[in-house]
Write an enzyme that holds these catalytic residues in place. Structure first.
Site, PDB file in Angstrom:
ATOM      1  N   ARG A   1      57.783-108.932  83.848  1.00  0.00           N
ATOM      2  CA  ARG A   1      56.961-109.933  83.154  1.00  0.00           C
ATOM      3  C   ARG A   1      55.475-109.605  83.275  1.00  0.00           C
ATOM      4  O   ARG A   1      55.023-109.124  84.320  1.00  0.00           O
ATOM      5  CB  ARG A   1      57.218-111.333  83.722  1.00  0.00           C
ATOM      6  CG  ARG A   1      58.618-111.810  83.396  1.00  0.00           C
ATOM      7  CD  ARG A   1      58.829-113.281  83.706  1.00  0.00           C
ATOM      8  NE  ARG A   1      60.260-113.545  83.691  1.00  0.00           N
ATOM      9  CZ  ARG A   1      60.994-113.704  82.593  1.00  0.00           C
ATOM     10  NH1 ARG A   1      60.400-113.670  81.403  1.00  0.00           N
ATOM     11  NH2 ARG A   1      62.295-113.905  82.662  1.00  0.00           N
TER      12      ARG A   1
ATOM     13  N   ILE B   1      51.712-110.158  83.951  1.00  0.00           N
ATOM     14  CA  ILE B   1      51.076-110.982  84.992  1.00  0.00           C
ATOM     15  C   ILE B   1      50.255-112.115  84.371  1.00  0.00           C
ATOM     16  O   ILE B   1      50.018-113.140  85.007  1.00  0.00           O
ATOM     17  CB  ILE B   1      50.191-110.092  85.905  1.00  0.00           C
ATOM     18  CG1 ILE B   1      49.944-110.746  87.239  1.00  0.00           C
ATOM     19  CG2 ILE B   1      48.890-109.710  85.218  1.00  0.00           C
ATOM     20  CD1 ILE B   1      49.310-109.809  88.265  1.00  0.00           C
TER      21      ILE B   1
ATOM     22  N   ASN C   1      49.598-101.432  72.008  1.00  0.00           N
ATOM     23  CA  ASN C   1      48.165-101.294  71.768  1.00  0.00           C
ATOM     24  C   ASN C   1      47.751 -99.878  72.125  1.00  0.00           C
ATOM     25  O   ASN C   1      48.240 -99.321  73.112  1.00  0.00           O
ATOM     26  CB  ASN C   1      47.382-102.292  72.632  1.00  0.00           C
ATOM     27  CG  ASN C   1      47.662-103.734  72.245  1.00  0.00           C
ATOM     28  OD1 ASN C   1      47.785-104.040  71.064  1.00  0.00           O
ATOM     29  ND2 ASN C   1      47.774-104.608  73.220  1.00  0.00           N
TER      30      ASN C   1
ATOM     31  N   GLU D   1      44.469-101.882  77.655  1.00  0.00           N
ATOM     32  CA  GLU D   1      43.808-102.044  78.958  1.00  0.00           C
ATOM     33  C   GLU D   1      44.407-101.139  80.018  1.00  0.00           C
ATOM     34  O   GLU D   1      43.705-100.669  80.909  1.00  0.00           O
ATOM     35  CB  GLU D   1      43.955-103.499  79.442  1.00  0.00           C
ATOM     36  CG  GLU D   1      43.171-104.496  78.622  1.00  0.00           C
ATOM     37  CD  GLU D   1      43.561-105.939  78.970  1.00  0.00           C
ATOM     38  OE1 GLU D   1      44.287-106.156  79.951  1.00  0.00           O
ATOM     39  OE2 GLU D   1      43.126-106.824  78.229  1.00  0.00           O
TER      40      GLU D   1
ATOM     41  N   HIS E   1      53.060 -99.157  77.079  1.00  0.00           N
ATOM     42  CA  HIS E   1      53.930-100.311  77.323  1.00  0.00           C
ATOM     43  C   HIS E   1      54.128-101.053  76.019  1.00  0.00           C
ATOM     44  O   HIS E   1      53.209-101.145  75.204  1.00  0.00           O
ATOM     45  CB  HIS E   1      53.322-101.237  78.380  1.00  0.00           C
ATOM     46  CG  HIS E   1      51.875-101.528  78.184  1.00  0.00           C
ATOM     47  ND1 HIS E   1      50.879-100.637  78.535  1.00  0.00           N
ATOM     48  CD2 HIS E   1      51.253-102.581  77.625  1.00  0.00           C
ATOM     49  CE1 HIS E   1      49.710-101.145  78.227  1.00  0.00           C
ATOM     50  NE2 HIS E   1      49.906-102.318  77.660  1.00  0.00           N
ATOM     51  N   MET E   2      55.317-101.585  75.854  1.00  0.00           N
ATOM     52  CA  MET E   2      55.622-102.395  74.694  1.00  0.00           C
ATOM     53  C   MET E   2      55.642-103.847  75.142  1.00  0.00           C
ATOM     54  O   MET E   2      56.337-104.185  76.105  1.00  0.00           O
ATOM     55  CB  MET E   2      56.983-101.980  74.121  1.00  0.00           C
ATOM     56  CG  MET E   2      57.297-102.621  72.804  1.00  0.00           C
ATOM     57  SD  MET E   2      58.691-101.781  72.029  1.00  0.00           S
ATOM     58  CE  MET E   2      59.970-102.182  73.184  1.00  0.00           C
TER      59      MET E   2
END
Ligand code: 5GP
Length: 116
Positions: A30, A32, A88, A96, A101-102
């Site tokens: 999950r 954060i 992204n 960031e 990551h998806m």
């Protein structure tokens, strides 16, 4: 060599973040700072800094990320109402953490695809 991010430590469980899924290729946990009620990150175990760095040999891993998203969406009970998957990339994409990551986002209406 690319620099590791906090996500590599989560994959190795050096930082105790509960894993929702892990196999030889991908891990999921999950976010954060959840933006909606279901906000999960699905990541390759291998460090790939950005989508620009994806190679042909990563196709199996990228495909696995989608099938894991499908399974987790079902597990979260959001499959039927629907959800959104986002990558992204770099500054304009708002990236960031430089370990691809998806984002799996759902659990409520998500509104317009973009607000620029
Ligand atoms: P990006 O903007 O790079 O697409 O998204 C990075 C995401 O990683 C953000 O939604 C942020 O909340 C999440 N994130 C950053 N650091 C951590 C962390 O240490 N643990 C978890 N679970 N999520 C994190």
């Amino acid at each position: 060599m690319s620099e590791e991010t906090i996500f590599s430590k989560i994959i190795r469980q050096e930082i105790p973040t509960p894993l929702l899924y892990q196999d030889d290729l991908v891990s999921a946990f999950r976010d954060i700072n959840p933006r909606v009620s279901t906000h999960i990150l699905i990541i390759p175990n291998k460090l790939i800094p950005t989508i620009n760095d994806v190679e042909d040999e990563d196709e199996l891993t990228l495909g696995r990320m989608i099938t894991v998203a499908r399974k987790l969406a079902k597990q979260e009970g959001i499959s039927e109402n629907g959800y959104r998957l986002i990558f992204n990339c770099n500054e304009h994409g708002g990236q960031e953490v430089y370990h691809i990551h998806m984002h799996l986002l759902g659990g409520q209406p998500l509104g317009a695809m973009l607000s620029v």
